[in-house]
Design an enzyme around this catalytic site. Sequence first.
Site, PDB file in Angstrom:
ATOM      1  N   CYS A  97      29.191  38.618  15.502  1.00  0.00           N
ATOM      2  CA  CYS A  97      29.383  40.060  15.538  1.00  0.00           C
ATOM      3  C   CYS A  97      29.096  40.455  16.977  1.00  0.00           C
ATOM      4  O   CYS A  97      28.017  40.188  17.489  1.00  0.00           O
ATOM      5  CB  CYS A  97      28.380  40.729  14.599  1.00  0.00           C
ATOM      6  SG  CYS A  97      28.220  42.482  14.887  1.00  0.00           S
ATOM      7  N   CYS A 119      27.137  45.816  10.102  1.00  0.00           N
ATOM      8  CA  CYS A 119      27.630  47.007  10.812  1.00  0.00           C
ATOM      9  C   CYS A 119      29.114  47.247  10.566  1.00  0.00           C
ATOM     10  O   CYS A 119      29.640  48.282  10.977  1.00  0.00           O
ATOM     11  CB  CYS A 119      27.366  46.894  12.303  1.00  0.00           C
ATOM     12  SG  CYS A 119      28.405  45.689  13.132  1.00  0.00           S
ATOM     13  N   CYS A 151      24.625  46.492  16.641  1.00  0.00           N
ATOM     14  CA  CYS A 151      24.583  46.161  15.214  1.00  0.00           C
ATOM     15  C   CYS A 151      23.115  46.144  14.772  1.00  0.00           C
ATOM     16  O   CYS A 151      22.288  45.451  15.364  1.00  0.00           O
ATOM     17  CB  CYS A 151      25.217  44.792  14.985  1.00  0.00           C
ATOM     18  SG  CYS A 151      24.930  44.155  13.329  1.00  0.00           S
ATOM     19  N   GLU A 174       0.851  -1.194   0.000  1.00  0.00           N
ATOM     20  CA  GLU A 174       0.000   0.000   0.000  1.00  0.00           C
ATOM     21  C   GLU A 174       0.880   1.235   0.000  1.00  0.00           C
ATOM     22  O   GLU A 174       2.041   1.171   0.363  1.00  0.00           O
ATOM     23  CB  GLU A 174      -0.831   0.050   1.299  1.00  0.00           C
ATOM     24  CG  GLU A 174      -1.822  -1.049   1.436  1.00  0.00           C
ATOM     25  CD  GLU A 174      -2.281  -1.192   2.894  1.00  0.00           C
ATOM     26  OE1 GLU A 174      -2.306  -0.180   3.626  1.00  0.00           O
ATOM     27  OE2 GLU A 174      -2.594  -2.318   3.271  1.00  0.00           O
ATOM     28  N   LYS A 195       2.241   4.595   1.605  1.00  0.00           N
ATOM     29  CA  LYS A 195       2.394   5.094   2.974  1.00  0.00           C
ATOM     30  C   LYS A 195       2.003   6.562   2.990  1.00  0.00           C
ATOM     31  O   LYS A 195       2.745   7.427   2.523  1.00  0.00           O
ATOM     32  CB  LYS A 195       3.825   4.906   3.465  1.00  0.00           C
ATOM     33  CG  LYS A 195       3.991   5.251   4.933  1.00  0.00           C
ATOM     34  CD  LYS A 195       5.360   4.829   5.429  1.00  0.00           C
ATOM     35  CE  LYS A 195       5.531   5.006   6.924  1.00  0.00           C
ATOM     36  NZ  LYS A 195       5.091   6.277   7.456  1.00  0.00           N
ATOM     37  N   TYR A 241      -6.688   1.920   6.516  1.00  0.00           N
ATOM     38  CA  TYR A 241      -5.816   0.866   6.015  1.00  0.00           C
ATOM     39  C   TYR A 241      -5.754  -0.356   6.921  1.00  0.00           C
ATOM     40  O   TYR A 241      -4.923  -1.224   6.733  1.00  0.00           O
ATOM     41  CB  TYR A 241      -4.402   1.396   5.752  1.00  0.00           C
ATOM     42  CG  TYR A 241      -3.826   2.242   6.870  1.00  0.00           C
ATOM     43  CD1 TYR A 241      -3.606   1.713   8.130  1.00  0.00           C
ATOM     44  CD2 TYR A 241      -3.510   3.585   6.649  1.00  0.00           C
ATOM     45  CE1 TYR A 241      -3.083   2.475   9.147  1.00  0.00           C
ATOM     46  CE2 TYR A 241      -2.980   4.361   7.671  1.00  0.00           C
ATOM     47  CZ  TYR A 241      -2.773   3.789   8.916  1.00  0.00           C
ATOM     48  OH  TYR A 241      -2.260   4.547   9.921  1.00  0.00           O
ATOM     49  N   ASP A 287       1.221  10.242   4.240  1.00  0.00           N
ATOM     50  CA  ASP A 287       1.935  11.078   5.191  1.00  0.00           C
ATOM     51  C   ASP A 287       0.959  12.007   5.900  1.00  0.00           C
ATOM     52  O   ASP A 287       0.744  13.134   5.489  1.00  0.00           O
ATOM     53  CB  ASP A 287       3.002  11.881   4.445  1.00  0.00           C
ATOM     54  CG  ASP A 287       4.029  12.449   5.392  1.00  0.00           C
ATOM     55  OD1 ASP A 287       3.983  12.111   6.588  1.00  0.00           O
ATOM     56  OD2 ASP A 287       4.887  13.219   4.928  1.00  0.00           O
ATOM     57  N   CYS A 304      31.573  42.212  10.012  1.00  0.00           N
ATOM     58  CA  CYS A 304      30.126  42.009   9.940  1.00  0.00           C
ATOM     59  C   CYS A 304      29.577  42.679   8.674  1.00  0.00           C
ATOM     60  O   CYS A 304      29.850  43.852   8.428  1.00  0.00           O
ATOM     61  CB  CYS A 304      29.460  42.595  11.179  1.00  0.00           C
ATOM     62  SG  CYS A 304      27.662  42.625  11.058  1.00  0.00           S
ATOM     63  N   LYS A 340      10.728   3.452   2.887  1.00  0.00           N
ATOM     64  CA  LYS A 340      10.626   4.909   2.775  1.00  0.00           C
ATOM     65  C   LYS A 340      11.344   5.395   1.526  1.00  0.00           C
ATOM     66  O   LYS A 340      12.440   4.926   1.213  1.00  0.00           O
ATOM     67  CB  LYS A 340      11.252   5.558   3.998  1.00  0.00           C
ATOM     68  CG  LYS A 340      10.561   5.184   5.298  1.00  0.00           C
ATOM     69  CD  LYS A 340       9.585   6.226   5.739  1.00  0.00           C
ATOM     70  CE  LYS A 340      10.291   7.167   6.652  1.00  0.00           C
ATOM     71  NZ  LYS A 340       9.479   8.114   7.331  1.00  0.00           N
TER      72      LYS A 340
HETATM   73  S1  IVH Z   1      -0.249   0.147   8.801  1.00  0.00           S
HETATM   74  C1  IVH Z   1       0.448  -2.074  12.623  1.00  0.00           C
HETATM   75  N1  IVH Z   1      -0.611   1.282   6.470  1.00  0.00           N
HETATM   76  O1  IVH Z   1       2.687   5.006   9.047  1.00  0.00           O
HETATM   77  C2  IVH Z   1       0.484  -1.358  11.341  1.00  0.00           C
HETATM   78  N2  IVH Z   1       0.340   2.572   8.217  1.00  0.00           N
HETATM   79  O2  IVH Z   1       5.175   4.407  10.708  1.00  0.00           O
HETATM   80  C3  IVH Z   1      -0.034   0.002  11.454  1.00  0.00           C
HETATM   81  N3  IVH Z   1       0.795   4.889   7.604  1.00  0.00           N
HETATM   82  O3  IVH Z   1       1.455   5.047  12.323  1.00  0.00           O
HETATM   83  C4  IVH Z   1       0.254   0.842  10.330  1.00  0.00           C
HETATM   84  N4  IVH Z   1       0.083   4.758   5.541  1.00  0.00           N
HETATM   85  O4  IVH Z   1       0.292   6.470  10.607  1.00  0.00           O
HETATM   86  C5  IVH Z   1      -0.164   1.433   7.730  1.00  0.00           C
HETATM   87  N5  IVH Z   1      -1.029   2.163   4.374  1.00  0.00           N
HETATM   88  C6  IVH Z   1      -0.592   2.320   5.618  1.00  0.00           C
HETATM   89  C7  IVH Z   1      -0.075   3.544   6.097  1.00  0.00           C
HETATM   90  C8  IVH Z   1       0.385   3.622   7.405  1.00  0.00           C
HETATM   91  C9  IVH Z   1       0.609   5.542   6.468  1.00  0.00           C
HETATM   92  C10 IVH Z   1       1.397   5.485   8.812  1.00  0.00           C
HETATM   93  C11 IVH Z   1       0.639   5.222  10.074  1.00  0.00           C
HETATM   94  C12 IVH Z   1       1.598   4.583  11.017  1.00  0.00           C
HETATM   95  C13 IVH Z   1       2.902   4.958  10.434  1.00  0.00           C
HETATM   96  C14 IVH Z   1       3.920   3.927  10.775  1.00  0.00           C
END
Ligand code: IVH
Length: 675
Positions: free
Chosen positions: A427, A412, A432, A115, A117, A228, A119, A409, A315
């Site tokens: 400085c 000044c 100044c 999936e 991730k 999720y 933010d 500086c 990441k």
């Molecule tokens: S699963 C036990 N799925 O990432 C598993 N987390 O560093 C729980 N996050 O606290 C997380 N997208 O806030 C999961 N598709 C996704 C996610 C996701 C973002 C965040 C979530 C979690 C953090 C973990």
Amino acid sequence: MSAPPKIFQQIEKLRDEIRKHDFQYYVLNEPLISDYEYDRRYRQLADLESRYPQLVTPDSPTQRVGGEPTKEFPTVTHSSPMLSLSNTYSEGEMREFNRRVRTILGEDPYEYVCELKLDGVAVNLKYEGGLFVQGATRGDGVMGDDITPNLKTIRSIPLRLFTEETALLNIEARGEVFMNKLDFEALNAEQKKRGEKLFANPRNATAGTLKQQDPRVVASRPLRIYLYYLSYSSEEEQFHYDDLKTLGKLGLPVNQNFRLCGNIDEVIEFCREWEPRRDDLPYEIDGVVVKINSIPQHQVLGSTAKSPRWAMAYKFKAREAETILKGISLQVGRTGAVTPVAELEPVRLAGSTIHRATLHNEEEIARKDFRVGDTVVLKKGGDVIPKVSEVVLKKRLPGTVPFQMPKTCPVCGGPLIKPEGEIISRCENLSCPAQVQRRIEHFASRGAMDIEGLGTAIVEQLIENNLIRDFSDPYFLEADDLIPLERMAEKSADNLIRAIEKSKERPFEKVLFALGIRFVGATVARVIARHFGSMDRLKSATCEELEAVYEIGPRIARSVVEFFQNEVNLKVIERLAKAGVRMAAEDEEIPAPKGIFAGKTFVLTGRLAGFTREEASEIIHNEGGQVISSVSKKTDFVLAGEEPGSKYKKAKKLGVKIIDEEEFENLIMTNKMRE
Ligand code: IVH
């Protein structure tokens, strides 16, 4: 008035329609009717409900924004801890993760779900009998804040699930609240127009919004959510992949960019595919989450204290761009510290145009050999601040020369001093103009005296026109002084004078912070203010007296004493006092501390096994207690670890209660259980 059954049916029909259209609009992004048609139904429903209030139900679409602002969010304990994820930045480590899974699962076949991730901010939604009953933040993973009223305002969260299936009526769903990039920019533009604080990025804006105490404010902000993770009691064998589908069927929004992968190669392919595509998405993602598909296998793999062994976050690397280092300018801060700044050929990076970036200090420049004219790599990592990371040597043109820190500086013309062993040039001319400007800006800033309207541009004008020279001067300004200034109308002059006047109500600790004493940040200022109580007492404090305060070390103590030895500083303070700025904490209402250690003092001694001293102090502070450095009869507790020192003996002699780490933990735990 009792309601005829026809009305009841009409109300229910309107609600169903509105729920359906909310889902179409907010979840599927496929509206079926015009806004006008939608509003008409909504108004009709609101109208009927106001005529028949006894028919209002908590899951009615009209009930999203309700209730009074809360002072504090109630704490909730999660039914199972909200864990975070282990991170990796490399494909090698992904394969390593796969090998660990293979070792534990042995011969069992397994699959992954990949999936995006997201933010944003993690939340837990609880449904009972199909109704949304509670929403909470992650908090420390075990306990979070109950922010139900705020979450209810998010229109893509259904107040009632789309199901009649008994097994699915009582569920918990976890997900990420976030803001689209464009919505975030519009929000910031709006904030700017209103002179309010700007958010650094969509995630901060989301977090800041969810913390709002007034749900009406939350309702006005464009929050979204993707779920999720689903937990519900079902005897059947389950798969995470099916859970994602189920979430969708329940009317909960699920990000559709997920994929079932048969092996780690397919997982890595998914990661490689999405990394370059992240900028095409309307929202921010910072990686890919990889999860084992079979839920029973989650149980087999288990979790560590922090994260499950059945999932991993890949990441993405920091986003980067190349640009030209056009020049290196110097910025003089309020303490005289001189920071070299990269002047860059403007370049787009992760949604904003970057013109400048700090180069920190001359050593950093020498180490990385940044030269004016170089092509450099600019990176933007998880945080917002862009960083000049390296020079592209093969693009270096002939004739460039290494950077040399000027000896004077830039503002000044005074000498720049760099003491032995330090890396920052300073400085030392207190008058100044750059320092004066910065000091006044700091004094007026939000965390200090919070004088709205006294920002960089106005301060600059006031200094230029000889209207102010230090931060006590604004208190003696009159509207007539301001009106002749450029871009200053009568009304804005009045507003500024009023804001200056109002700042006299700021508490003593803020005044202390506003003075800009070196090493005295907001927290230290609070500690000092509480401890000494008034400017007069602080003025005559010695280094020893200051160091006796738990959080204060010799460096801070010396800086404070030196500050009050300076005649110029004393004069400015005198003028502040004359103007009516608070010089003592005595007459202030300090909110009574809350928590199990409210009003209690602690002394720490010996080595603790389960916490660092800082962690233990933080817990005590959070629970309303105070940590002090020496034992007296008035001390409430001495927390003694291994090999305690003389403080332990003294506590024994004075009969002060001594507790060990276990008792300390018990105190905290029993309290948490009571909650
Ligand atoms: S699963 C036990 N799925 O990432 C598993 N987390 O560093 C729980 N996050 O606290 C997380 N997208 O806030 C999961 N598709 C996704 C996610 C996701 C973002 C965040 C979530 C979690 C953090 C973990």
